[in-house]
Write an enzyme that holds these catalytic residues in place. Structure first.
Site, PDB file in Angstrom:
ATOM      1  N   LYS A  60       0.859  -1.278   0.052  1.00 32.28           N
ATOM      2  CA  LYS A  60       0.021   0.088  -0.147  1.00 32.28           C
ATOM      3  C   LYS A  60       0.903   1.266  -0.014  1.00 32.28           C
ATOM      4  O   LYS A  60       0.673   2.206  -0.696  1.00 32.28           O
ATOM      5  CB  LYS A  60      -1.024  -0.094   1.087  1.00 32.28           C
ATOM      6  N   ARG A 109     -10.180  -0.066   8.650  1.00 29.94           N
ATOM      7  CA  ARG A 109      -9.786  -1.217   8.902  1.00 29.94           C
ATOM      8  C   ARG A 109     -10.664  -1.968   9.334  1.00 29.94           C
ATOM      9  O   ARG A 109     -10.595  -3.227   9.472  1.00 29.94           O
ATOM     10  CB  ARG A 109      -8.415  -1.112   9.711  1.00 29.94           C
ATOM     11  N   ARG A 118      11.814  -4.860   5.996  1.00 28.12           N
ATOM     12  CA  ARG A 118      11.393  -3.455   5.592  1.00 28.12           C
ATOM     13  C   ARG A 118      12.010  -2.324   6.558  1.00 28.12           C
ATOM     14  O   ARG A 118      12.140  -2.802   7.757  1.00 28.12           O
ATOM     15  CB  ARG A 118       9.748  -3.387   5.746  1.00 28.12           C
ATOM     16  N   ARG A 130      10.375  -1.081  11.802  1.00 26.14           N
ATOM     17  CA  ARG A 130       9.598  -0.885  12.729  1.00 26.14           C
ATOM     18  C   ARG A 130       9.207  -2.044  13.600  1.00 26.14           C
ATOM     19  O   ARG A 130       9.534  -3.332  13.480  1.00 26.14           O
ATOM     20  CB  ARG A 130       8.248  -1.054  12.027  1.00 26.14           C
ATOM     21  N   ARG A 141      -0.788  -9.600  13.142  1.00 23.02           N
ATOM     22  CA  ARG A 141      -1.415  -8.564  12.247  1.00 23.02           C
ATOM     23  C   ARG A 141      -2.171  -9.167  11.162  1.00 23.02           C
ATOM     24  O   ARG A 141      -3.128  -8.875  10.663  1.00 23.02           O
ATOM     25  CB  ARG A 141      -0.447  -7.421  11.722  1.00 23.02           C
TER      26      ARG A 141
HETATM   27  N1  LIG Z   1      10.316  -8.291  -2.863  1.00 21.59           N
HETATM   28  C1  LIG Z   1       9.233  -7.109  -3.044  1.00 21.59           C
HETATM   29  N2  LIG Z   1       9.182  -6.196  -1.882  1.00 21.59           N
HETATM   30  C2  LIG Z   1       8.180  -5.436  -2.060  1.00 21.59           C
HETATM   31  C3  LIG Z   1       7.568  -5.393  -3.218  1.00 21.59           C
HETATM   32  N3  LIG Z   1       6.531  -4.160  -3.064  1.00 21.59           N
HETATM   33  C4  LIG Z   1       6.932  -3.837  -1.873  1.00 21.59           C
HETATM   34  N4  LIG Z   1       7.940  -4.641  -1.458  1.00 21.59           N
HETATM   35  C5  LIG Z   1       8.342  -4.406   0.018  1.00 21.59           C
HETATM   36  O1  LIG Z   1       7.653  -4.960   0.888  1.00 21.59           O
HETATM   37  C6  LIG Z   1       7.553  -4.048   1.940  1.00 21.59           C
HETATM   38  C7  LIG Z   1       6.051  -3.694   2.400  1.00 21.59           C
HETATM   39  O2  LIG Z   1       5.714  -2.786   1.396  1.00 21.59           O
HETATM   40  P1  LIG Z   1       4.631  -1.614   2.035  1.00 21.59           P
HETATM   41  O3  LIG Z   1       4.543  -0.795   0.756  1.00 21.59           O
HETATM   42  O4  LIG Z   1       5.251  -0.947   3.319  1.00 21.59           O
HETATM   43  O5  LIG Z   1       3.327  -2.428   2.216  1.00 21.59           O
HETATM   44  P2  LIG Z   1       2.057  -1.866   3.146  1.00 21.59           P
HETATM   45  O6  LIG Z   1       2.348  -2.516   4.392  1.00 21.59           O
HETATM   46  O7  LIG Z   1       0.895  -2.405   2.524  1.00 21.59           O
HETATM   47  O8  LIG Z   1       1.992  -0.414   3.254  1.00 21.59           O
HETATM   48  C8  LIG Z   1       8.359  -2.901   2.161  1.00 21.59           C
HETATM   49  O9  LIG Z   1       9.465  -3.138   2.508  1.00 21.59           O
HETATM   50  C9  LIG Z   1       8.332  -2.849   0.480  1.00 21.59           C
HETATM   51  O10 LIG Z   1       9.628  -1.803   0.054  1.00 21.59           O
HETATM   52  C10 LIG Z   1       7.484  -6.140  -4.398  1.00 21.59           C
HETATM   53  O11 LIG Z   1       6.946  -6.158  -5.376  1.00 21.59           O
HETATM   54  N5  LIG Z   1       8.352  -7.364  -4.045  1.00 21.59           N
HETATM   55  N1  LIG Z   2      -7.284   2.266  10.624  1.00 22.03           N
HETATM   56  C1  LIG Z   2      -6.562   1.448  11.818  1.00 22.03           C
HETATM   57  N2  LIG Z   2      -7.363   1.128  13.023  1.00 22.03           N
HETATM   58  C2  LIG Z   2      -6.943   0.464  13.786  1.00 22.03           C
HETATM   59  N3  LIG Z   2      -5.333   0.407  13.760  1.00 22.03           N
HETATM   60  C3  LIG Z   2      -4.679   0.833  13.107  1.00 22.03           C
HETATM   61  C4  LIG Z   2      -5.316   1.458  11.762  1.00 22.03           C
HETATM   62  N4  LIG Z   2      -4.268   2.024  11.069  1.00 22.03           N
HETATM   63  C5  LIG Z   2      -3.120   1.863  11.564  1.00 22.03           C
HETATM   64  N5  LIG Z   2      -3.440   1.004  12.605  1.00 22.03           N
HETATM   65  C6  LIG Z   2      -2.515   0.445  13.699  1.00 22.03           C
HETATM   66  O1  LIG Z   2      -1.088   0.922  13.042  1.00 22.03           O
HETATM   67  C7  LIG Z   2      -0.423  -0.533  12.684  1.00 22.03           C
HETATM   68  C8  LIG Z   2       0.484  -0.110  11.507  1.00 22.03           C
HETATM   69  O2  LIG Z   2      -0.187   0.201  10.746  1.00 22.03           O
HETATM   70  P1  LIG Z   2       0.365   0.468   8.978  1.00 22.03           P
HETATM   71  O3  LIG Z   2       1.217   1.173   8.997  1.00 22.03           O
HETATM   72  O4  LIG Z   2      -1.125   0.809   8.195  1.00 22.03           O
HETATM   73  O5  LIG Z   2       0.731  -1.212   8.755  1.00 22.03           O
HETATM   74  P2  LIG Z   2       0.918  -1.672   7.319  1.00 22.03           P
HETATM   75  O6  LIG Z   2       1.411  -0.659   6.451  1.00 22.03           O
HETATM   76  O7  LIG Z   2       1.831  -3.088   7.485  1.00 22.03           O
HETATM   77  O8  LIG Z   2      -0.347  -2.397   6.866  1.00 22.03           O
HETATM   78  C9  LIG Z   2      -1.571  -1.432  12.777  1.00 22.03           C
HETATM   79  O9  LIG Z   2      -0.881  -2.655  12.821  1.00 22.03           O
HETATM   80  C10 LIG Z   2      -2.471  -0.977  13.618  1.00 22.03           C
HETATM   81  O10 LIG Z   2      -1.941  -1.460  15.020  1.00 22.03           O
END
Ligand SMILES: Nc1nc2c(ncn2[C@@H]2O[C@H](COP(=O)(O)OP(=O)(O)O)[C@@H](O)[C@H]2O)c(=O)[nH]1
Ligand SMILES: Nc1ncnc2c1ncn2[C@@H]1O[C@H](COP(=O)(O)OP(=O)(O)O)[C@@H](O)[C@H]1O
Length: 226
Positions: free
Chosen positions: A18, A92, A126, A159, A170
């Site tokens: 995301k 969420r 990450r 993190r 999670r």
């Molecule tokens: N190997 C790989 N890592 C990725 C890809 N896209 C994102 N990542 C990495 O996966 C981790 C999670 O992505 P992030 O954008 O933070 O996901 P979010 O938790 O949904 O916001 C980060 O360390 C990114 O750099 C991909 O296509 N391949």
């Molecule tokens: N909308 C939400 N409702 C409840 N908790 C949240 C929400 N957004 C974020 N959090 C809290 O913050 C943490 C980190 O969120 P986020 O950075 O969005 O994680 P990720 O990108 O890995 O999905 C979540 O695991 C949760 O504990």
């Protein structure tokens, strides 16, 4: 062709990309990006009352209570007038989505459908720049200088909630509390899902979809020049 501002949500399990994909959307479409996780981490860094309360939940991989989140996000959205926005990480839970739809009409919900096996290994590698929310991965998109943000040169952090045992909690919460939202938005006719395991393959599809909803940055500057 594009008569109004776009109000979009990006959804998907933790680690589905995301933040990564939002960064590209901001670059290409100039939308304002509001990430609930980034917002919470800033509150924690500043030791605000909301931040200290939220940290207890985040460290356990639990969701922060709905009332805290709804207030935090609606306050921020109120500040973004006259701009298309992209909401990442909120809502969420179904009660959060209901509270949001009571106040605002959402145009589209983009769901990143990435399998759990792909995600788990990503999260332990990450690193993030807390000030901007820029995200790196030691295997996939490492920073130019190890441990430093490419733009500011500031320290990157890992993190606390990316530890393997917290990641498992999670993902479980996602399955139980967040996945039901897909049905909520699908029933409302707002949901578009993008399947895949690689952000580089998913993003072009997201970009093509958004291009039917909002002008790209290049087109916006062209229309200013004309
Ligand atoms: N190997 C790989 N890592 C990725 C890809 N896209 C994102 N990542 C990495 O996966 C981790 C999670 O992505 P992030 O954008 O933070 O996901 P979010 O938790 O949904 O916001 C980060 O360390 C990114 O750099 C991909 O296509 N391949
Ligand atoms: N909308 C939400 N409702 C409840 N908790 C949240 C929400 N957004 C974020 N959090 C809290 O913050 C943490 C980190 O969120 P986020 O950075 O969005 O994680 P990720 O990108 O890995 O999905 C979540 O695991 C949760 O504990």
């Amino acid at each position: 062709m594009f008569s109004k501002l776009l109000r979009a949500i990006i959804m998907g399990p933790p680690g589905s990309g995301k933040g990564t994909i939002s960064g590209r959307i901001v670059h290409d479409f100039g939308m304002k990006h509001l990430s609930s996780g980034d917002l919470l981490r800033i509150q924690i860094m500043n030791s605000t009352a909301a931040g200290l309360e939220a940290k207890k939940f985040i460290d356990q991989g639990a969701l922060v209570p709905d009332e805290v989140m709804v207030q935090l996000i609606l306050n921020e959205l109120r500040e973004i007038t006259n701009h298309s926005w992209l909401l990442d990480g909120f809502p969420r839970t179904v009660p959060q989505a209901e509270a949001l739809s009571d106040k605002l009409d959402i145009d589209v919900v983009m769901n990143l459908d990435v399998p759990f096996e792909t995600i788990k290994q990503r999260l332990t590698a990450r690193w993030v720049h807390p000030g901007s929310g820029r995200v790196y991965n030691l295997d996939w998109n490492p920073p130019q200088i190890p441990g430093k943000d490419d733009v500011t040169g500031e320290e990157l952090i890992q993190r606390d909630d990316d530890k393997p045992e917290t990641v498992t909690a999670r993902l479980r919460n996602y399955e139980n509390q967040t996945k039901p939202l897909l049905q909520f938005y699908s029933a409302a006719g707002k949901l578009v899902s993008f399947h895949g395991t690689e952000s580089n393959i998913i993003y072009p599809k997201v970009k093509d979809f958004l291009a039917t909803k909002i002008p790209a940055v290049a087109d916006q500057s062209q229309s200013v020049k004309q």
